[in-house]
Scaffold this motif. Structure first.
Motif, PDB file in Angstrom:
ATOM      1  N   CYS A  52       0.931  -1.115   0.065  1.00 63.82           N
ATOM      2  CA  CYS A  52       0.029  -0.089  -0.075  1.00 63.82           C
ATOM      3  C   CYS A  52       0.829   1.096   0.027  1.00 63.82           C
ATOM      4  O   CYS A  52       2.030   1.262   0.713  1.00 63.82           O
ATOM      5  CB  CYS A  52      -0.918  -0.112   1.013  1.00 63.82           C
ATOM      6  SG  CYS A  52      -2.130   1.523   1.271  1.00 63.82           S
ATOM      7  N   LEU A  53       0.352   2.192  -0.653  1.00 67.79           N
ATOM      8  CA  LEU A  53       1.134   3.288  -0.904  1.00 67.79           C
ATOM      9  C   LEU A  53       0.842   4.638  -0.339  1.00 67.79           C
ATOM     10  O   LEU A  53       1.076   5.781  -0.909  1.00 67.79           O
ATOM     11  CB  LEU A  53       1.580   3.568  -2.527  1.00 67.79           C
ATOM     12  CG  LEU A  53       2.409   2.501  -3.180  1.00 67.79           C
ATOM     13  CD1 LEU A  53       2.401   2.696  -4.962  1.00 67.79           C
ATOM     14  CD2 LEU A  53       3.592   2.225  -2.620  1.00 67.79           C
ATOM     15  N   THR A  54      -0.180   4.707   0.559  1.00 68.82           N
ATOM     16  CA  THR A  54      -0.708   5.654   1.171  1.00 68.82           C
ATOM     17  C   THR A  54       0.272   6.437   2.252  1.00 68.82           C
ATOM     18  O   THR A  54       1.073   5.638   2.897  1.00 68.82           O
ATOM     19  CB  THR A  54      -2.008   5.313   2.200  1.00 68.82           C
ATOM     20  OG1 THR A  54      -2.879   4.672   1.278  1.00 68.82           O
ATOM     21  CG2 THR A  54      -2.533   6.562   2.621  1.00 68.82           C
ATOM     22  N   PRO A  55       0.647   7.733   1.771  1.00 67.36           N
ATOM     23  CA  PRO A  55       1.769   8.403   2.684  1.00 67.36           C
ATOM     24  C   PRO A  55       1.120   8.535   4.125  1.00 67.36           C
ATOM     25  O   PRO A  55      -0.048   8.525   4.113  1.00 67.36           O
ATOM     26  CB  PRO A  55       1.838   9.468   1.767  1.00 67.36           C
ATOM     27  CG  PRO A  55       0.646   9.819   1.250  1.00 67.36           C
ATOM     28  CD  PRO A  55       0.032   8.495   0.881  1.00 67.36           C
ATOM     29  N   ARG A  56       2.124   8.724   4.932  1.00 70.16           N
ATOM     30  CA  ARG A  56       1.524   9.185   6.340  1.00 70.16           C
ATOM     31  C   ARG A  56       1.201  10.499   6.368  1.00 70.16           C
ATOM     32  O   ARG A  56       0.203  11.064   7.173  1.00 70.16           O
ATOM     33  CB  ARG A  56       2.749   9.045   7.196  1.00 70.16           C
ATOM     34  CG  ARG A  56       3.582   7.567   7.247  1.00 70.16           C
ATOM     35  CD  ARG A  56       4.871   7.687   8.354  1.00 70.16           C
ATOM     36  NE  ARG A  56       5.092   6.450   8.578  1.00 70.16           N
ATOM     37  CZ  ARG A  56       5.893   5.996   7.749  1.00 70.16           C
ATOM     38  NH1 ARG A  56       6.460   6.542   6.745  1.00 70.16           N
ATOM     39  NH2 ARG A  56       6.465   4.488   8.098  1.00 70.16           N
ATOM     40  N   GLN A  57       1.340  11.224   5.277  1.00 71.78           N
ATOM     41  CA  GLN A  57       0.733  12.646   5.207  1.00 71.78           C
ATOM     42  C   GLN A  57       0.666  13.066   3.943  1.00 71.78           C
ATOM     43  O   GLN A  57       1.536  12.995   3.086  1.00 71.78           O
ATOM     44  CB  GLN A  57       1.769  13.671   5.978  1.00 71.78           C
ATOM     45  CG  GLN A  57       1.188  15.212   6.139  1.00 71.78           C
ATOM     46  CD  GLN A  57       0.168  15.253   7.046  1.00 71.78           C
ATOM     47  OE1 GLN A  57       0.133  15.038   8.353  1.00 71.78           O
ATOM     48  NE2 GLN A  57      -1.177  15.525   6.516  1.00 71.78           N
ATOM     49  N   TRP A  58      -0.475  13.541   3.449  1.00 70.01           N
ATOM     50  CA  TRP A  58      -0.689  13.965   2.021  1.00 70.01           C
ATOM     51  C   TRP A  58      -0.213  15.411   1.986  1.00 70.01           C
ATOM     52  O   TRP A  58       0.122  16.174   3.053  1.00 70.01           O
ATOM     53  CB  TRP A  58      -2.333  14.284   1.805  1.00 70.01           C
ATOM     54  CG  TRP A  58      -2.667  12.708   1.696  1.00 70.01           C
ATOM     55  CD1 TRP A  58      -3.719  12.134   2.740  1.00 70.01           C
ATOM     56  CD2 TRP A  58      -2.761  11.786   0.558  1.00 70.01           C
ATOM     57  NE1 TRP A  58      -4.044  10.921   2.024  1.00 70.01           N
ATOM     58  CE2 TRP A  58      -3.534  10.703   0.921  1.00 70.01           C
ATOM     59  CE3 TRP A  58      -2.033  11.826  -0.492  1.00 70.01           C
ATOM     60  CZ2 TRP A  58      -3.396   9.504   0.038  1.00 70.01           C
ATOM     61  CZ3 TRP A  58      -1.904  10.850  -1.443  1.00 70.01           C
ATOM     62  CH2 TRP A  58      -2.864   9.666  -1.217  1.00 70.01           C
ATOM     63  N   PRO A  59      -0.119  16.044   0.807  1.00 72.38           N
ATOM     64  CA  PRO A  59       0.549  17.365   0.502  1.00 72.38           C
ATOM     65  C   PRO A  59      -0.273  18.389   1.296  1.00 72.38           C
ATOM     66  O   PRO A  59      -1.365  18.390   1.618  1.00 72.38           O
ATOM     67  CB  PRO A  59       0.496  17.654  -0.958  1.00 72.38           C
ATOM     68  CG  PRO A  59       0.693  16.137  -1.384  1.00 72.38           C
ATOM     69  CD  PRO A  59      -0.022  15.208  -0.627  1.00 72.38           C
ATOM     70  N   GLY A  60       0.509  19.426   1.767  1.00 72.05           N
ATOM     71  CA  GLY A  60      -0.421  20.449   2.509  1.00 72.05           C
ATOM     72  C   GLY A  60      -0.809  20.130   3.820  1.00 72.05           C
ATOM     73  O   GLY A  60      -1.954  20.601   4.182  1.00 72.05           O
ATOM     74  N   GLN A  61      -0.456  18.756   4.438  1.00 73.57           N
ATOM     75  CA  GLN A  61      -0.834  18.296   5.630  1.00 73.57           C
ATOM     76  C   GLN A  61      -2.375  18.053   5.664  1.00 73.57           C
ATOM     77  O   GLN A  61      -3.102  18.199   6.902  1.00 73.57           O
ATOM     78  CB  GLN A  61      -0.703  19.336   6.932  1.00 73.57           C
ATOM     79  CG  GLN A  61       0.777  19.527   7.074  1.00 73.57           C
ATOM     80  CD  GLN A  61       1.233  20.461   8.424  1.00 73.57           C
ATOM     81  OE1 GLN A  61       0.429  21.320   8.798  1.00 73.57           O
ATOM     82  NE2 GLN A  61       2.365  20.342   8.920  1.00 73.57           N
ATOM     83  N   ALA A  62      -2.788  17.697   4.454  1.00 73.10           N
ATOM     84  CA  ALA A  62      -4.043  17.230   4.108  1.00 73.10           C
ATOM     85  C   ALA A  62      -4.484  15.834   4.764  1.00 73.10           C
ATOM     86  O   ALA A  62      -3.736  15.085   5.005  1.00 73.10           O
ATOM     87  CB  ALA A  62      -4.597  17.096   2.701  1.00 73.10           C
ATOM     88  N   ARG A  63      -5.619  15.710   5.138  1.00 70.88           N
ATOM     89  CA  ARG A  63      -5.946  14.404   5.871  1.00 70.88           C
ATOM     90  C   ARG A  63      -6.621  13.311   4.958  1.00 70.88           C
ATOM     91  O   ARG A  63      -6.494  12.195   5.011  1.00 70.88           O
ATOM     92  CB  ARG A  63      -7.045  14.495   6.914  1.00 70.88           C
ATOM     93  CG  ARG A  63      -7.777  13.281   7.692  1.00 70.88           C
ATOM     94  CD  ARG A  63      -8.612  13.707   8.814  1.00 70.88           C
ATOM     95  NE  ARG A  63      -9.025  12.424   9.382  1.00 70.88           N
ATOM     96  CZ  ARG A  63      -8.287  11.748  10.142  1.00 70.88           C
ATOM     97  NH1 ARG A  63      -6.821  12.231  10.681  1.00 70.88           N
ATOM     98  NH2 ARG A  63      -8.498  10.547  10.701  1.00 70.88           N
ATOM     99  N   VAL A  64      -6.895  13.715   3.749  1.00 65.94           N
ATOM    100  CA  VAL A  64      -7.572  12.995   2.648  1.00 65.94           C
ATOM    101  C   VAL A  64      -7.295  13.446   1.366  1.00 65.94           C
ATOM    102  O   VAL A  64      -7.121  14.767   1.126  1.00 65.94           O
ATOM    103  CB  VAL A  64      -9.169  12.954   2.995  1.00 65.94           C
ATOM    104  CG1 VAL A  64      -9.790  14.203   2.608  1.00 65.94           C
ATOM    105  CG2 VAL A  64      -9.586  11.637   1.889  1.00 65.94           C
ATOM    106  N   ALA A  65      -7.078  12.527   0.468  1.00 64.97           N
ATOM    107  CA  ALA A  65      -6.774  12.940  -0.815  1.00 64.97           C
ATOM    108  C   ALA A  65      -8.261  12.576  -1.759  1.00 64.97           C
ATOM    109  O   ALA A  65      -8.870  11.494  -1.695  1.00 64.97           O
ATOM    110  CB  ALA A  65      -5.807  12.183  -1.703  1.00 64.97           C
ATOM    111  N   VAL A  66      -8.808  13.660  -2.441  1.00 62.09           N
ATOM    112  CA  VAL A  66      -9.936  13.473  -3.306  1.00 62.09           C
ATOM    113  C   VAL A  66      -9.547  13.536  -4.582  1.00 62.09           C
ATOM    114  O   VAL A  66      -9.228  14.774  -5.264  1.00 62.09           O
ATOM    115  CB  VAL A  66     -11.095  14.508  -3.039  1.00 62.09           C
ATOM    116  CG1 VAL A  66     -12.139  14.546  -3.962  1.00 62.09           C
ATOM    117  CG2 VAL A  66     -11.505  14.491  -1.602  1.00 62.09           C
TER     118      VAL A  66
END
Length: 330
Positions: A52-66
């Motif tokens: 699984c390639l989900t990062p610990r933190q999305w860009p901009g400290q976002a919680r979710v990627a849409v």
């Protein structure tokens, strides 16, 4: 009664001049319950989900990627099947003439980037749409040549159509596509090698996870990122109509909205990806576009949301993949 027929009370006599019919040949391929372990394992391991390639933190400290996508199939669905009636083609034309402009206007209003997977024939029929998507900052990605069923193609034909599709979209948008969604949401025995050899960064056709993962080929990492799709997060199963078949729309738009809200909320809670697949000729109708607007309002009410194209999500996943040692990648 023909002289060659046998009475029910008489046992059938096998002709001495004809060989006995082999049971396997008579009844088709060997049933799967007779396969040796190596055969069923080989089928399962051919294309598999890796780490699984989900990062610990999305860009901009976002919680979710849409990651919202639109499959701009338009007229290619009937054309693929050799259906050339004006009625069927008009249903597809609606997507380009009405649906896509409405979708682009809504995305602009909300400031949301999206990925448009376009069959090359759709792009050739509607080049201004392909250019408008690219000019607005959206991603244009490969979705076959004429929405062909790639699982039925020879390796040579599949490779040729992928090459033609990449060339067409590159010429029209002046950007080489980095992603692909197979028209059948499936792989032939040679699709994975074809996509890797074509240099794609990611695929978005498979369903082994909710989150991005690296695709394995017979247990070996390929470097190709998968951004999974799911029929739950697709408008077509809920709203598609086939006049001469058994397919009928059976869902109220707001019932579908509830499902998609729940999918987003769960992705937000888990810190993952909310991926959605829509079609301009399906979602672009008035009563359905309403739920897309309400969904974007629902998503926008949450803090720390990163709206991204599939290519942007794949870029993050690729960095995650390269940051690990080979031993950690699976």
């Amino acid at each position: 009664m023909s002289g060659t027929e046998t009475h029910a009370s008489e046992p059938a006599v096998e002709s001495a001049s004809e060989p006995a019919v082999d049971s396997a040949a008579e009844h088709g391929p060997e049933p799967s319950w007779r396969w040796p372990d190596s055969e069923w394992r080989g089928h399962v391991d051919a294309v598999r989900a890796g780490r699984c390639l989900t990062p610990r933190q999305w860009p901009g400290q976002a919680r979710v990627a849409v990651a919202i996508s639109f499959d701009s199939d338009h007229e290619t669905i009937p054309l693929r099947d050799g259906e050339t009636s004006p009625g069927r083609l008009a249903q597809g034309e609606y997507g380009a003439r009405v649906g896509a402009p409405r979708v682009l206007a809504m995305l602009e209003k909300y400031g949301v980037p999206a990925t448009f997977f376009m069959p090359a024939v759709s792009a050739l029929l509607h080049p201004d749409e392909a250019r408008a998507c690219a000019s607005a900052g959206h991603e244009v990605a490969v979705h076959g040549w004429i929405h062909e069923r790639n699982t039925l193609l020879s390796e040579a034909d599949e490779r040729a159509l992928v090459e033609k599709s990449v060339e067409t979209l590159t010429r029209l948008t002046r950007r080489r596509p980095v992603g692909v969604r197979t028209p059948s949401w499936d792989f032939s025995p040679t699709t994975l090698a074809t996509l890797v050899d074509a240099g794609f960064t990611y695929d978005s056709s498979l369903m082994a996870d909710d989150e991005p993962y690296e695709i394995l080929a017979h247990g070996e990492p390929t470097g190709l990122v998968e951004i999974p799709v799911e029929w739950i997060r697709d408008d077509a199963p809920y709203f598609t109509m086939d006049r001469y078949g058994s397919v009928r729309p059976h869902s109220r738009p707001r019932d579908v909205l509830e499902i998609w809200k729940d999918e987003f909320d769960a992705a937000y809670h888990e810190g993952g990806v909310f991926q959605l697949t829509l079609h301009p000729h399906v979602i672009g109708h008035r009563s359905r576009l309403v739920i897309l607007r309400e969904l974007l309002d629902h998503i926008g009410a949450r803090p720390h949301v990163w709206y991204a194209t599939h290519a942007q999500v794949a870029a993050v996943a690729s960095r995650e993949m390269s940051s690990r040692t080979p031993e950690d990648r699976t």
